[in-house]
Each structure stands twice: as structure tokens, then as C-alpha cells.
Design a protein around this motif. Sequence first.
Motif, PDB file in Angstrom:
ATOM      1  N   VAL A  26     112.247  37.256 -92.925  1.00 10.63           N
ATOM      2  CA  VAL A  26     112.330  38.725 -93.235  1.00 10.63           C
ATOM      3  C   VAL A  26     110.782  38.995 -94.179  1.00 10.63           C
ATOM      4  O   VAL A  26     111.074  38.808 -95.376  1.00 10.63           O
ATOM      5  CB  VAL A  26     113.211  38.935 -94.196  1.00 10.63           C
ATOM      6  CG1 VAL A  26     113.417  40.529 -94.671  1.00 10.63           C
ATOM      7  CG2 VAL A  26     114.589  38.785 -93.349  1.00 10.63           C
ATOM      8  N   PRO A  27     109.706  39.559 -93.728  1.00 10.25           N
ATOM      9  CA  PRO A  27     108.709  39.634 -94.662  1.00 10.25           C
ATOM     10  C   PRO A  27     108.804  41.114 -95.457  1.00 10.25           C
ATOM     11  O   PRO A  27     109.318  41.921 -94.864  1.00 10.25           O
ATOM     12  CB  PRO A  27     107.499  39.967 -93.716  1.00 10.25           C
ATOM     13  CG  PRO A  27     108.160  40.297 -92.531  1.00 10.25           C
ATOM     14  CD  PRO A  27     109.342  39.665 -92.391  1.00 10.25           C
ATOM     15  N   ALA A  28     108.443  41.278 -96.633  1.00 13.21           N
ATOM     16  CA  ALA A  28     108.565  42.302 -97.729  1.00 13.21           C
ATOM     17  C   ALA A  28     107.477  43.299 -96.939  1.00 13.21           C
ATOM     18  O   ALA A  28     106.550  42.862 -96.781  1.00 13.21           O
ATOM     19  CB  ALA A  28     108.313  42.141 -98.982  1.00 13.21           C
ATOM     20  N   TYR A  29     107.707  44.485 -96.706  1.00 12.88           N
ATOM     21  CA  TYR A  29     106.994  45.345 -96.131  1.00 12.88           C
ATOM     22  C   TYR A  29     106.224  45.964 -97.193  1.00 12.88           C
ATOM     23  O   TYR A  29     106.770  46.728 -98.258  1.00 12.88           O
ATOM     24  CB  TYR A  29     107.827  46.612 -95.438  1.00 12.88           C
ATOM     25  CG  TYR A  29     106.905  47.092 -94.366  1.00 12.88           C
ATOM     26  CD1 TYR A  29     106.375  46.683 -93.222  1.00 12.88           C
ATOM     27  CD2 TYR A  29     106.244  48.372 -94.666  1.00 12.88           C
ATOM     28  CE1 TYR A  29     105.728  47.213 -92.304  1.00 12.88           C
ATOM     29  CE2 TYR A  29     105.414  48.942 -93.900  1.00 12.88           C
ATOM     30  CZ  TYR A  29     104.981  48.262 -92.723  1.00 12.88           C
ATOM     31  OH  TYR A  29     104.286  48.944 -91.708  1.00 12.88           O
ATOM     32  N   ALA A  30     104.643  45.928 -97.286  1.00 16.35           N
ATOM     33  CA  ALA A  30     104.198  46.469 -98.363  1.00 16.35           C
ATOM     34  C   ALA A  30     103.114  47.689 -98.206  1.00 16.35           C
ATOM     35  O   ALA A  30     102.568  48.182 -99.260  1.00 16.35           O
ATOM     36  CB  ALA A  30     102.726  45.510 -98.664  1.00 16.35           C
ATOM     37  N   ALA A  33      98.893  49.331 -97.908  1.00 18.68           N
ATOM     38  CA  ALA A  33      97.892  48.055 -98.309  1.00 18.68           C
ATOM     39  C   ALA A  33      97.748  47.040 -97.210  1.00 18.68           C
ATOM     40  O   ALA A  33      96.815  46.228 -97.029  1.00 18.68           O
ATOM     41  CB  ALA A  33      98.338  47.429 -99.723  1.00 18.68           C
ATOM     42  N   ASP A  34      98.711  46.915 -96.344  1.00 20.40           N
ATOM     43  CA  ASP A  34      98.668  45.868 -95.248  1.00 20.40           C
ATOM     44  C   ASP A  34      98.304  46.256 -94.234  1.00 20.40           C
ATOM     45  O   ASP A  34      98.344  45.802 -92.949  1.00 20.40           O
ATOM     46  CB  ASP A  34     100.302  45.619 -94.957  1.00 20.40           C
ATOM     47  CG  ASP A  34     100.761  44.632 -96.147  1.00 20.40           C
ATOM     48  OD1 ASP A  34     100.168  44.163 -96.925  1.00 20.40           O
ATOM     49  OD2 ASP A  34     101.954  44.607 -96.081  1.00 20.40           O
ATOM     50  N   GLY A  35      97.410  47.546 -94.003  1.00 18.06           N
ATOM     51  CA  GLY A  35      96.658  47.805 -92.959  1.00 18.06           C
ATOM     52  C   GLY A  35      97.492  48.591 -91.664  1.00 18.06           C
ATOM     53  O   GLY A  35      97.607  48.171 -90.628  1.00 18.06           O
ATOM     54  N   LEU A  36      98.580  49.448 -92.212  1.00 19.39           N
ATOM     55  CA  LEU A  36      99.522  49.912 -91.126  1.00 19.39           C
ATOM     56  C   LEU A  36      98.922  50.709 -90.174  1.00 19.39           C
ATOM     57  O   LEU A  36      97.979  51.447 -90.152  1.00 19.39           O
ATOM     58  CB  LEU A  36     100.455  50.982 -91.939  1.00 19.39           C
ATOM     59  CG  LEU A  36     101.408  50.403 -93.083  1.00 19.39           C
ATOM     60  CD1 LEU A  36     102.229  51.530 -93.508  1.00 19.39           C
ATOM     61  CD2 LEU A  36     102.308  49.477 -92.058  1.00 19.39           C
ATOM     62  N   LEU A 311     108.259  61.517 -84.588  1.00 21.57           N
ATOM     63  CA  LEU A 311     109.154  60.651 -85.256  1.00 21.57           C
ATOM     64  C   LEU A 311     110.190  60.081 -84.475  1.00 21.57           C
ATOM     65  O   LEU A 311     110.087  58.833 -84.015  1.00 21.57           O
ATOM     66  CB  LEU A 311     110.074  60.977 -86.454  1.00 21.57           C
ATOM     67  CG  LEU A 311     110.817  60.084 -87.278  1.00 21.57           C
ATOM     68  CD1 LEU A 311     109.946  58.986 -87.879  1.00 21.57           C
ATOM     69  CD2 LEU A 311     111.711  60.668 -88.352  1.00 21.57           C
ATOM     70  N   VAL A 312     110.985  60.791 -83.732  1.00 14.27           N
ATOM     71  CA  VAL A 312     111.777  59.963 -82.510  1.00 14.27           C
ATOM     72  C   VAL A 312     111.193  59.153 -81.459  1.00 14.27           C
ATOM     73  O   VAL A 312     111.540  58.497 -81.136  1.00 14.27           O
ATOM     74  CB  VAL A 312     113.004  61.135 -82.072  1.00 14.27           C
ATOM     75  CG1 VAL A 312     112.541  62.113 -81.279  1.00 14.27           C
ATOM     76  CG2 VAL A 312     114.271  60.219 -81.781  1.00 14.27           C
ATOM     77  N   LYS A 313     110.176  59.995 -81.087  1.00 13.90           N
ATOM     78  CA  LYS A 313     109.533  59.257 -80.085  1.00 13.90           C
ATOM     79  C   LYS A 313     108.888  58.071 -80.488  1.00 13.90           C
ATOM     80  O   LYS A 313     108.881  56.842 -79.674  1.00 13.90           O
ATOM     81  CB  LYS A 313     108.329  59.997 -79.729  1.00 13.90           C
ATOM     82  CG  LYS A 313     108.706  61.438 -78.663  1.00 13.90           C
ATOM     83  CD  LYS A 313     107.553  62.207 -78.290  1.00 13.90           C
ATOM     84  CE  LYS A 313     108.085  63.461 -77.538  1.00 13.90           C
ATOM     85  NZ  LYS A 313     106.961  64.143 -76.966  1.00 13.90           N
ATOM     86  N   ALA A 314     108.355  57.963 -81.656  1.00 13.82           N
ATOM     87  CA  ALA A 314     107.898  56.585 -82.108  1.00 13.82           C
ATOM     88  C   ALA A 314     109.043  55.489 -82.312  1.00 13.82           C
ATOM     89  O   ALA A 314     108.800  54.639 -81.927  1.00 13.82           O
ATOM     90  CB  ALA A 314     107.236  56.866 -83.585  1.00 13.82           C
ATOM     91  N   ILE A 315     110.125  55.919 -83.034  1.00 16.15           N
ATOM     92  CA  ILE A 315     111.176  55.036 -83.056  1.00 16.15           C
ATOM     93  C   ILE A 315     111.815  54.650 -81.687  1.00 16.15           C
ATOM     94  O   ILE A 315     112.081  53.405 -81.609  1.00 16.15           O
ATOM     95  CB  ILE A 315     112.521  55.764 -83.643  1.00 16.15           C
ATOM     96  CG1 ILE A 315     112.004  56.164 -85.242  1.00 16.15           C
ATOM     97  CG2 ILE A 315     113.597  55.024 -83.704  1.00 16.15           C
ATOM     98  CD1 ILE A 315     112.975  56.987 -85.934  1.00 16.15           C
ATOM     99  N   ILE A 335     110.365  49.656 -87.182  1.00 20.07           N
ATOM    100  CA  ILE A 335     110.242  51.204 -87.302  1.00 20.07           C
ATOM    101  C   ILE A 335     109.366  51.597 -88.052  1.00 20.07           C
ATOM    102  O   ILE A 335     108.470  52.625 -87.754  1.00 20.07           O
ATOM    103  CB  ILE A 335     111.622  51.618 -88.178  1.00 20.07           C
ATOM    104  CG1 ILE A 335     112.930  51.310 -87.091  1.00 20.07           C
ATOM    105  CG2 ILE A 335     111.821  52.940 -88.506  1.00 20.07           C
ATOM    106  CD1 ILE A 335     114.141  51.454 -87.959  1.00 20.07           C
ATOM    107  N   LEU A 336     108.781  50.713 -89.065  1.00 12.38           N
ATOM    108  CA  LEU A 336     107.606  51.113 -90.056  1.00 12.38           C
ATOM    109  C   LEU A 336     106.311  51.213 -89.193  1.00 12.38           C
ATOM    110  O   LEU A 336     105.505  51.907 -89.282  1.00 12.38           O
ATOM    111  CB  LEU A 336     107.493  50.418 -91.314  1.00 12.38           C
ATOM    112  CG  LEU A 336     108.923  50.516 -92.151  1.00 12.38           C
ATOM    113  CD1 LEU A 336     108.610  49.736 -93.182  1.00 12.38           C
ATOM    114  CD2 LEU A 336     108.753  52.083 -92.727  1.00 12.38           C
ATOM    115  N   ASP A 337     106.188  50.201 -88.471  1.00 11.08           N
ATOM    116  CA  ASP A 337     105.009  50.052 -87.530  1.00 11.08           C
ATOM    117  C   ASP A 337     104.927  51.153 -86.523  1.00 11.08           C
ATOM    118  O   ASP A 337     103.700  51.480 -86.238  1.00 11.08           O
ATOM    119  CB  ASP A 337     104.810  48.700 -86.642  1.00 11.08           C
ATOM    120  CG  ASP A 337     104.570  47.484 -87.745  1.00 11.08           C
ATOM    121  OD1 ASP A 337     103.807  47.718 -88.858  1.00 11.08           O
ATOM    122  OD2 ASP A 337     105.014  46.213 -87.137  1.00 11.08           O
ATOM    123  N   ALA A 338     105.860  51.920 -86.117  1.00 12.35           N
ATOM    124  CA  ALA A 338     105.822  52.794 -85.219  1.00 12.35           C
ATOM    125  C   ALA A 338     105.575  54.154 -85.687  1.00 12.35           C
ATOM    126  O   ALA A 338     105.056  55.156 -85.049  1.00 12.35           O
ATOM    127  CB  ALA A 338     107.067  52.958 -84.453  1.00 12.35           C
TER     128      ALA A 338
END
Length: 384
Positions: A26-30, A33-36, A311-315, A335-338
Motif C-alpha cells: 500500500v503506497p501512500a499517494y502523494a 508531486a509524484d508525476g500524476l 470522471l465516470v469514464k475514467a473510473i 482511481i487516482l491514476d485515472a
Amino acid sequence: MHPPRAFRRTALSLGLTAALVASVSVPAYAGPADGLRGTGAATSPAAGPVHSITDSLARQVASSLTDRSARNRIVSAVTRDSVDLASVEPGSALSSAIRTANRDVLAAKGLPASGGSLLRLRLADAGMRAALDRGETPLVTAAPNDDTVTSVTAYDPAGRAVQLDAVRLPDRPVLVVEVDTSKALPMGLKLIRDELAARGLASTAADPTATTRTTGSATATAGYWATKVTAVRLSDDKEPWIKGDAEIFNLVGGFGLDGKAKVDVVQMPYLDKDGQTYYPNQLLVHFNGYKYNLADVVMMEDDGDTNYQGLVKAIVTALLTIVDGGMYIPLVNAILDAIPTSWYTDDPDYVDSWYTLSTSSSGRLNGAAGNGWLDVVPYFVQPL
């Protein structure tokens, strides 16, 4: 009117118990800054589609104030409360412009054309009423979608642009054109739920009639466990005076009994101020529909510019690629990467996230992005 809200993007690491660390990576989501890199939609500029529409409308509202009678009617209305712009100056050229702008905002937010009026006009600060009572002509501006702005553009009745400090409250009264997110959010969440259901990704965990569920090797025949939020607080940050209320909702993700990733959408309509603790006693996670004893939470807000179709298409795109490998996989990162990158860099649509809540989760849980915390307790839902 409540004070506006802004959220930090600085990330904090998420502490997990040794047992969870041993069984789940479980990586903490930053955050950015992590280059989303959002894949669900193209990155939008700082002045997004909704703000472009409302900014143009603000100029037209300001122009209508050259007519003394119209100015008196509009000023009289906004000094009492925020005004539905659809009700302003019916039959006028301004009314036609408002209808066009509202249609464009509905489209920009991915909402149906039948969604009704979403635009409103409000006084930026209650302390400006005295100046209006003295007969001062207000400026008109549009609420920005960026909490980090240092200046905002307002318009006078002659159409001239006036730059205002975003932090210091202006001496001159200001009217704000904005999206009524309290109207937009329920429509947007319905759209999300309907699309998730159509793709087989909607969680059935909150269904109180589904009292016989198989979860791993255990079968629940009477009631089920849930996670109840007893207190919640979001960060208190310096913010522009112009920003209005935002509407908070959560994407609660887990694996359904069929092994597919599922998402439930949970609104927090009371959470309208930062820097204040709320005690909702709200059920956030329902475990009766999940295969594993774990779920994740992504907290978001609609501050006016959220595109629900995007949003829903990305999810959906993200969740359809996740396969149950016989072990729980956190869904927060997927979810966050999408989610489009612009939702992190330009505005506060992403608020925070919580990994791996379980039926035994209890006490204070700090968000992975450091923007807030939840106090939670296990709660057993009795059958009807």
C-alpha cells in the motif's frame, strides 16, 4: 454563506499496521508531486471550460448594471440571498445570455441538458451590503476553479476589467457568478451511479436487503459490519475570498462478491467548511457486498468545474482493467491514476484518500495526502 475552502497538495505517508503491510502493498499517494498522469481526459488549462463560460457571463451581467432599474432589481435580490440567475431580468438580452451559458455549463460538466438552472449570483461578502445600500455600483466576477490564484478579474458596467487581490477583501462590493454545486452534485452522482451499474461496477454493499452474503469463507446471515464516521475534519488553509462552498463526495472501492472491482458513491452534504470538526455518525463503508474485509476511500469535491462524464469514464476505464488475483489490491491508486491531471494541478477536486479500511478499523485515520482525518468505529447493521 459559509467561508470557502482550499486544500493542500502536500502528501504525508500513510501508517498501516504491520499485518496489513505484510499482506498488502500500500503506497501512500502523494498527489501531483509524484508525476500524476490522468488518462481519463485531456489536461485542461487553468481557466477551464466552466470558468470561461462564467467569466464571459460575469462581463454581461456587469454590462446590464448600466440600466439603473435593472441594477436596482439585481442588487436588491442579491443583498437578501444568492439568486438563481435564470430568474434575473426575464425576457431581456441578459436572460438569453444566461440560458445559453447555463446550457454550456451543463455540457461542460457532463450533465444532461434537462438538468435545469445551475448558475447563481451572490454577494461576495455580507459586509459589502452597506456599500450597496449607499448606492455603490458593484463589480461582477466569476468564481475561479483555482484556489492558488493571486488575483481575480472583475468587470465594471462599462466592460472594463478590474484586477482584484485574491486574498484581501476588496473595498468595492463584488457580485460573483458561480455554479450552484448543491444542485449539480446530486445530478452528477446519479450519473456516476447509473454508469457504474450499467458496467457492472456499482457496489451492492449498501443494500440492506442483501443480508445473506458470502465473504471469503464466512457467510453473514443476519446483518453485516460497516464503518461509521463519528468525526471528520479537513485542513484549514489560507484561501481566496471569492471561493464559495464546495460539495464533498467519496468514492468507496472494494472487490465485489463476483471478484470485480466495485465503487460506491457516498455524499457528505454537511461538510461545507474547512478547519471545522463535524460529527455525522455516517456509515461510509458497507462490507456486506465485498469479497474481502477491506475497502478504500477517495474523497473528492465539486467546486463548480467537475465533469462527471469525464470522471465516470475514467473510473470505469481503470476498474475494468483490475483483476482479482485472490488477494486484496488497493484501488486508490487505480482511481487516482485515472483522474485527469488538471484536477490536481488547477483545482481541488481531489481532496484526500484512505487505504484499506476494514471491519475492525477504529480511531483516527489521517488521509494519505494530509488534507484531513476521519474518526471511525466498526458498526454492526442489524437486519430488518
